[in-house]
Write a protein that holds these residues in place. Sequence first.
Motif, PDB file in Angstrom:
ATOM      1  N   ALA A  69       0.833  -1.207   0.000  1.00  0.00           N
ATOM      2  CA  ALA A  69       0.000   0.000   0.000  1.00  0.00           C
ATOM      3  C   ALA A  69       0.863   1.250   0.000  1.00  0.00           C
ATOM      4  O   ALA A  69       0.567   2.231  -0.701  1.00  0.00           O
ATOM      5  N   LEU A  70       1.941   1.230   0.756  1.00  0.00           N
ATOM      6  CA  LEU A  70       2.819   2.399   0.823  1.00  0.00           C
ATOM      7  C   LEU A  70       3.530   2.637  -0.506  1.00  0.00           C
ATOM      8  O   LEU A  70       3.709   3.784  -0.925  1.00  0.00           O
ATOM      9  N   ARG A  71       3.908   1.551  -1.187  1.00  0.00           N
ATOM     10  CA  ARG A  71       4.525   1.720  -2.514  1.00  0.00           C
ATOM     11  C   ARG A  71       3.527   2.321  -3.502  1.00  0.00           C
ATOM     12  O   ARG A  71       3.895   3.118  -4.372  1.00  0.00           O
ATOM     13  N   MET A  72       2.268   1.925  -3.383  1.00  0.00           N
ATOM     14  CA  MET A  72       1.238   2.506  -4.251  1.00  0.00           C
ATOM     15  C   MET A  72       1.038   3.986  -3.945  1.00  0.00           C
ATOM     16  O   MET A  72       0.809   4.794  -4.849  1.00  0.00           O
ATOM     17  N   LEU A  73       1.151   4.352  -2.673  1.00  0.00           N
ATOM     18  CA  LEU A  73       1.067   5.767  -2.309  1.00  0.00           C
ATOM     19  C   LEU A  73       2.245   6.547  -2.883  1.00  0.00           C
ATOM     20  O   LEU A  73       2.096   7.683  -3.334  1.00  0.00           O
ATOM     21  N   ILE A  74       3.422   5.925  -2.856  1.00  0.00           N
ATOM     22  CA  ILE A  74       4.615   6.570  -3.420  1.00  0.00           C
ATOM     23  C   ILE A  74       4.400   6.875  -4.901  1.00  0.00           C
ATOM     24  O   ILE A  74       4.759   7.952  -5.394  1.00  0.00           O
ATOM     25  N   GLN A  75       3.781   5.921  -5.611  1.00  0.00           N
ATOM     26  CA  GLN A  75       3.527   6.124  -7.034  1.00  0.00           C
ATOM     27  C   GLN A  75       2.539   7.268  -7.277  1.00  0.00           C
ATOM     28  O   GLN A  75       2.528   7.882  -8.344  1.00  0.00           O
ATOM     29  N   ASP A  76       1.699   7.549  -6.286  1.00  0.00           N
ATOM     30  CA  ASP A  76       0.671   8.589  -6.411  1.00  0.00           C
ATOM     31  C   ASP A  76       1.021   9.828  -5.595  1.00  0.00           C
ATOM     32  O   ASP A  76       0.142  10.626  -5.247  1.00  0.00           O
ATOM     33  N   GLU A  77       2.303  10.000  -5.291  1.00  0.00           N
ATOM     34  CA  GLU A  77       2.738  11.050  -4.375  1.00  0.00           C
ATOM     35  C   GLU A  77       2.268  12.429  -4.802  1.00  0.00           C
ATOM     36  O   GLU A  77       1.900  13.269  -3.969  1.00  0.00           O
ATOM     37  N   VAL A  78       2.237  12.690  -6.094  1.00  0.00           N
ATOM     38  CA  VAL A  78       1.907  14.025  -6.579  1.00  0.00           C
ATOM     39  C   VAL A  78       0.499  14.452  -6.138  1.00  0.00           C
ATOM     40  O   VAL A  78       0.217  15.638  -5.970  1.00  0.00           O
ATOM     41  N   ARG A  79      -0.392  13.477  -5.914  1.00  0.00           N
ATOM     42  CA  ARG A  79      -1.778  13.782  -5.528  1.00  0.00           C
ATOM     43  C   ARG A  79      -1.931  14.081  -4.040  1.00  0.00           C
ATOM     44  O   ARG A  79      -2.967  14.589  -3.617  1.00  0.00           O
ATOM     45  N   ILE A  80      -0.928  13.727  -3.245  1.00  0.00           N
ATOM     46  CA  ILE A  80      -1.071  13.897  -1.800  1.00  0.00           C
ATOM     47  C   ILE A  80       0.008  14.782  -1.175  1.00  0.00           C
ATOM     48  O   ILE A  80      -0.169  15.282  -0.067  1.00  0.00           O
ATOM     49  N   LEU A  81       1.117  14.965  -1.894  1.00  0.00           N
ATOM     50  CA  LEU A  81       2.238  15.714  -1.326  1.00  0.00           C
ATOM     51  C   LEU A  81       1.831  17.142  -0.970  1.00  0.00           C
ATOM     52  O   LEU A  81       1.268  17.868  -1.785  1.00  0.00           O
ATOM     53  N   TRP A 106      10.641   7.458   2.717  1.00  0.00           N
ATOM     54  CA  TRP A 106       9.512   8.180   2.118  1.00  0.00           C
ATOM     55  C   TRP A 106       8.509   8.580   3.182  1.00  0.00           C
ATOM     56  O   TRP A 106       8.005   9.713   3.194  1.00  0.00           O
ATOM     57  N   VAL A 107       8.166   7.651   4.085  1.00  0.00           N
ATOM     58  CA  VAL A 107       7.202   7.964   5.150  1.00  0.00           C
ATOM     59  C   VAL A 107       7.739   9.099   6.023  1.00  0.00           C
ATOM     60  O   VAL A 107       7.003  10.030   6.380  1.00  0.00           O
ATOM     61  N   ARG A 108       9.018   9.041   6.339  1.00  0.00           N
ATOM     62  CA  ARG A 108       9.599  10.111   7.156  1.00  0.00           C
ATOM     63  C   ARG A 108       9.542  11.453   6.425  1.00  0.00           C
ATOM     64  O   ARG A 108       9.294  12.493   7.039  1.00  0.00           O
ATOM     65  N   ARG A 109       9.751  11.438   5.112  1.00  0.00           N
ATOM     66  CA  ARG A 109       9.810  12.681   4.348  1.00  0.00           C
ATOM     67  C   ARG A 109       8.418  13.247   4.059  1.00  0.00           C
ATOM     68  O   ARG A 109       8.189  14.455   4.205  1.00  0.00           O
ATOM     69  N   VAL A 110       7.492  12.384   3.646  1.00  0.00           N
ATOM     70  CA  VAL A 110       6.182  12.843   3.190  1.00  0.00           C
ATOM     71  C   VAL A 110       5.153  12.857   4.324  1.00  0.00           C
ATOM     72  O   VAL A 110       4.434  13.849   4.512  1.00  0.00           O
ATOM     73  N   VAL A 111       5.068  11.761   5.069  1.00  0.00           N
ATOM     74  CA  VAL A 111       4.084  11.674   6.155  1.00  0.00           C
ATOM     75  C   VAL A 111       4.623  12.355   7.417  1.00  0.00           C
ATOM     76  O   VAL A 111       3.871  12.757   8.291  1.00  0.00           O
ATOM     77  N   LYS A 112       5.958  12.453   7.481  1.00  0.00           N
ATOM     78  CA  LYS A 112       6.638  13.113   8.608  1.00  0.00           C
ATOM     79  C   LYS A 112       6.353  12.411   9.939  1.00  0.00           C
ATOM     80  O   LYS A 112       6.149  13.043  10.976  1.00  0.00           O
ATOM     81  N   ARG A 113       6.330  11.081   9.873  1.00  0.00           N
ATOM     82  CA  ARG A 113       6.156  10.258  11.057  1.00  0.00           C
ATOM     83  C   ARG A 113       7.149   9.107  10.986  1.00  0.00           C
ATOM     84  O   ARG A 113       7.674   8.789   9.923  1.00  0.00           O
ATOM     85  N   GLU A 114       7.359   8.441  12.120  1.00  0.00           N
ATOM     86  CA  GLU A 114       8.179   7.243  12.116  1.00  0.00           C
ATOM     87  C   GLU A 114       7.308   6.052  11.735  1.00  0.00           C
ATOM     88  O   GLU A 114       6.093   6.038  12.021  1.00  0.00           O
ATOM     89  N   ILE A 115       7.911   5.076  11.072  1.00  0.00           N
ATOM     90  CA  ILE A 115       7.205   3.858  10.696  1.00  0.00           C
ATOM     91  C   ILE A 115       7.947   2.668  11.285  1.00  0.00           C
ATOM     92  O   ILE A 115       9.184   2.617  11.254  1.00  0.00           O
TER      93      ILE A 115
END
Length: 334
Positions: A69-81, A106-115
């Motif tokens: 799911a996270l990789r799919m979000l990465i592919q769609d980053e432009v829609r959520i960034l 990516w999660v740290r950079r975009v979501v700004k949380r720890e995973i």
Amino acid sequence: MDEVFQLEPDDIYWCTADQAWVTGVTYGIIGPWAKGLTQIHYTGKFDAVDWFNLLEQEKVTIWYTAPTALRMLIQDEVRILDKYTLPALKRVYSVGEPLNPEIIHWVRRVVKREIYDTWFQTETGAIMISNRPGLEVHPGSMGKPLQGIEAYVLAEDYSELGPDLAGSLCLKKGWPSMYRTYLNMEEQYKSKFHGEYYNTGDQAKKDADGYFWFIGRNDDVINTSGHLVGPFEVESVLLEMEEIVDVAIIGAPDEMLFEKIVAFVKLKEGLTWSKGLEVQARIRVTRQVSPIAVPSEFVVVDRIPKNRSGKIMRRVLKAQYTGQDVGDISTMED
């Protein structure tokens, strides 16, 4: 759930796993309800914007999802960034397959949380090894065993291996959620145990600091030129390339090498594979893993087949590559 998720009474919890799978049942229904948590259940199809709207509008604080799911979000980053801040979200957790370092960054950079990555099996009944708050995250590592769980990396004779040596990931019998049998398959159940140890069927290594590192399933590890190569470490390196959004590694029969390494790659939309990209990929694997681990062949695909829990269906790729019947694909994700 306490040691890993460190939940509080007012937390709002969302586990994205299919409720028909062990994670969805254990950590998506039974566990959170037993804790009296407010939780989110969503049955719609994946969509990056819908998911982030749900996270923000429902004020989700603990999000348990999968690398797929996270990789799919990465592919769609432009829609959520930069469009969502997710102020209520405290932490993100991952399950179902190894968590590549690229996803952590990516999660740290975009979501700004720890995973935090978690590891368990249907047979273990609960999380056995995990990253969690209070334990420093080493990107790519499974983390450390939970309290009361005794995990080991063992050789073929079941002797314990030293730091950074690959072997079978085994658990000492007796943890509370240990499975009792395989229904009508008692002999297969017994074959999983050797004395006091349960053999998980996974290959791993343990470093000098006590962190465990996943290598691959025993039947996924590739024997090329007499050397054993784990798919995960090669996939992780290739996923660091900006052009590649998903990847799967398999071993295919080869007269000279015994097994050759084949990489199936999904490229970022609009890109095409080129000799230059192949050279970059080969150099990365050579430098970061080993020259022995460099794929002999790269195959560009539209999608990587995975089951509903997010695990790569390598047998399907191998069957397709070798021209064999792919078998049962009823568990493949839509």
